[in-house]
Design a protein around this motif. Structure first.
Motif, PDB file in Angstrom:
ATOM      1  N   GLU A  26       0.847  -1.202   0.000  1.00  0.00           N
ATOM      2  CA  GLU A  26       0.000   0.000   0.000  1.00  0.00           C
ATOM      3  C   GLU A  26       0.880   1.248   0.000  1.00  0.00           C
ATOM      4  O   GLU A  26       0.551   2.253  -0.644  1.00  0.00           O
ATOM      5  CB  GLU A  26      -0.926   0.004   1.219  1.00  0.00           C
ATOM      6  N   GLU A  27       1.994   1.179   0.718  1.00  0.00           N
ATOM      7  CA  GLU A  27       2.921   2.307   0.742  1.00  0.00           C
ATOM      8  C   GLU A  27       3.506   2.550  -0.650  1.00  0.00           C
ATOM      9  O   GLU A  27       3.673   3.693  -1.078  1.00  0.00           O
ATOM     10  CB  GLU A  27       4.044   2.050   1.742  1.00  0.00           C
ATOM     11  N   THR A  49       1.005   4.376  -2.641  1.00  0.00           N
ATOM     12  CA  THR A  49       0.937   5.777  -2.202  1.00  0.00           C
ATOM     13  C   THR A  49       2.094   6.581  -2.779  1.00  0.00           C
ATOM     14  O   THR A  49       1.908   7.705  -3.274  1.00  0.00           O
ATOM     15  CB  THR A  49       0.971   5.855  -0.663  1.00  0.00           C
ATOM     16  N   LEU A  86      -2.687  -5.896  -5.527  1.00  0.00           N
ATOM     17  CA  LEU A  86      -1.895  -4.693  -5.341  1.00  0.00           C
ATOM     18  C   LEU A  86      -0.814  -4.568  -6.414  1.00  0.00           C
ATOM     19  O   LEU A  86      -0.500  -3.475  -6.882  1.00  0.00           O
ATOM     20  CB  LEU A  86      -1.267  -4.681  -3.949  1.00  0.00           C
TER      21      LEU A  86
END
Length: 219
Positions: A76-77, A80, A129
């Motif tokens: 997720e980082e 981002t 992801l």
């Protein structure tokens, strides 16, 4: 005869020691996955946590699912960071900033290297992801190329190879010379300058998306 109503017992919360044990296991697994990647046994996780193997199996019954859970915030980082790069007005510097951020994470985290090289079983979360990142990474590259900041023969499928190379350098040499990855990355990034296209032709064609996809497919 009156019958007293039976009041159901409140649901018991997990014992605090059980919660602590699970957290110790998660912390130990996280450390080991960063250090060694997916090739870590539940027995090794138990030893790192200072717990018995039986305790591990009471809390963790699927190593792949555990890894998927621990990787979620890391991936997720990455998403981002990629979105932050796309939000910037300077596509060239933004692309190289993103590439360095990704290189650092791959260099210092064996689990991230395993994700990059598809050494991890195709857990749904990891697959999702990774699929979300692909078009965003491609957009960041194409914007940098359109701005004249990156050689135009660089293909999106080359990016995993570049990052894998950085990770391999740190894996091999980082034990005796920590941070070697950053020196190598600087040399590698310099090769992406548009001026290099005229002096160093890429003779071999880039991999296709299908070929990259084969890495993620179980044998």
């Amino acid at each position: 005869m009156d019958v007293m109503p039976v009041t159901p017992e409140p649901t018991r919360r997990p014992r605090k020691d059980a919660e602590r044990n699970r957290q110790r296991l998660l912390d130990a697994a996280g450390e080991l996955f960063v250090e060694r990647g997916f090739a870590v046994s539940l027995e090794e996780i138990a030893a790192r946590a200072g717990l018995g193997v039986g305790t591990v199996y009471r809390h963790i019954d699927d190593r792949a699912a555990l890894l998927s859970e621990l990787l979620a915030p890391m991936l997720e980082e990455v998403l981002t960071l990629t979105r932050q790069a796309l939000d910037r007005d300077d596509p060239g510097p933004a692309f190289f900033w993103l590439l360095r951020e990704l290189a650092e994470r791959v260099a210092l985290n064996q689990a991230m290297r395993d994700v990059l090289l598809a050494e991890i079983p195709p857990e749904p979360m990891v697959t999702r992801l990774r699929a979300e990142f692909a078009p965003l990474g491609t957009e960041a590259l194409r914007r940098a190329q359109a701005a004249g900041a990156v050689r135009d023969d660089l293909d999106p499928t080359d990016l995993p190879l570049l990052l894998a190379a950085v990770g391999a350098v740190e894996l091999r040499f980082g034990r005796v010379a920590p941070g070697t990855w950053e020196r190598f990355f600087t040399l590698l990034a310099d090769s992406l300058a548009p001026s290099r296209t005229s002096t160093t032709k890429l003779v071999v064609v880039p991999m296709t998306d299908d070929q990259l996809g084969e890495l993620s497919s179980p044998e």
